[in-house]
Design a protein around this motif. Sequence first.
Motif, PDB file in Angstrom:
ATOM      1  N   PHE A  59      -0.006 -13.562   0.246  1.00  0.00           N
ATOM      2  CA  PHE A  59      -0.457 -12.189   0.499  1.00  0.00           C
ATOM      3  C   PHE A  59      -1.136 -12.101   1.854  1.00  0.00           C
ATOM      4  CE2 PHE A  59      -0.255 -12.579  -4.064  1.00  0.00           C
ATOM      5  CZ  PHE A  59       0.331 -11.389  -4.452  1.00  0.00           C
ATOM      6  N   ILE A  60      -1.086 -10.903   2.450  1.00  0.00           N
ATOM      7  CA  ILE A  60      -1.776 -10.641   3.706  1.00  0.00           C
ATOM      8  C   ILE A  60      -2.468  -9.291   3.606  1.00  0.00           C
ATOM      9  CG2 ILE A  60       0.332  -9.712   4.754  1.00  0.00           C
ATOM     10  CD1 ILE A  60      -0.799 -10.725   7.465  1.00  0.00           C
ATOM     11  N   LYS A  61      -3.703  -9.236   4.085  1.00  0.00           N
ATOM     12  CA  LYS A  61      -4.426  -7.964   4.143  1.00  0.00           C
ATOM     13  C   LYS A  61      -4.005  -7.284   5.438  1.00  0.00           C
ATOM     14  CE  LYS A  61      -8.966  -5.947   3.512  1.00  0.00           C
ATOM     15  NZ  LYS A  61     -10.394  -6.253   3.290  1.00  0.00           N
ATOM     16  N   VAL A  62      -3.214  -6.227   5.329  1.00  0.00           N
ATOM     17  CA  VAL A  62      -2.635  -5.575   6.504  1.00  0.00           C
ATOM     18  C   VAL A  62      -3.523  -4.469   7.055  1.00  0.00           C
ATOM     19  CG1 VAL A  62      -0.261  -6.141   5.876  1.00  0.00           C
ATOM     20  CG2 VAL A  62      -1.258  -3.974   5.104  1.00  0.00           C
ATOM     21  N   HIS A  63      -4.472  -4.044   6.252  1.00  0.00           N
ATOM     22  CA  HIS A  63      -5.354  -2.947   6.618  1.00  0.00           C
ATOM     23  C   HIS A  63      -6.596  -3.087   5.759  1.00  0.00           C
ATOM     24  CE1 HIS A  63      -6.624   1.339   6.879  1.00  0.00           C
ATOM     25  NE2 HIS A  63      -6.086   1.256   8.087  1.00  0.00           N
ATOM     26  N   ARG A  64      -7.663  -2.442   6.123  1.00  0.00           N
ATOM     27  CA  ARG A  64      -8.886  -2.582   5.315  1.00  0.00           C
ATOM     28  C   ARG A  64      -8.715  -2.081   3.894  1.00  0.00           C
ATOM     29  NH1 ARG A  64     -12.132   2.520   6.074  1.00  0.00           N
ATOM     30  NH2 ARG A  64     -10.787   3.772   7.396  1.00  0.00           N
TER      31      ARG A  64
END
Length: 107
Positions: A59-64
């Motif tokens: 998983f990647i946090k793409v935005h807050r």
Amino acid sequence: MVTEELLIRNGKKWVVVPQTQIRYIIAENKLCKVVTSTHEYLLSTPLQVLEADLPGHVFIKVHRSCIVAWSSITAITDSAIYIDKLELPVSRKILMDIKNRYQKKYY
């Protein structure tokens, strides 16, 4: 602690959702919506807590306000990523990380 699944309350029962089924998680107001291919679940758990429980190589946090499974990304533009037809905003720094990851794999 990284887990292989999330335990989510759905009405009167608890549902085990394997992380491999999660496409994305998006914060909406004070709730987080966990989206799989077949279901959507609402949680009161903060996005930061969910992020800590999910592995960074999956998983990647793409935005807050949004965490995305790498395998769910279907397209990339200069300001967003797509999961099928859903457009999600991406911070500029994260967009560079995403492009770098794919440039290493594809030509």
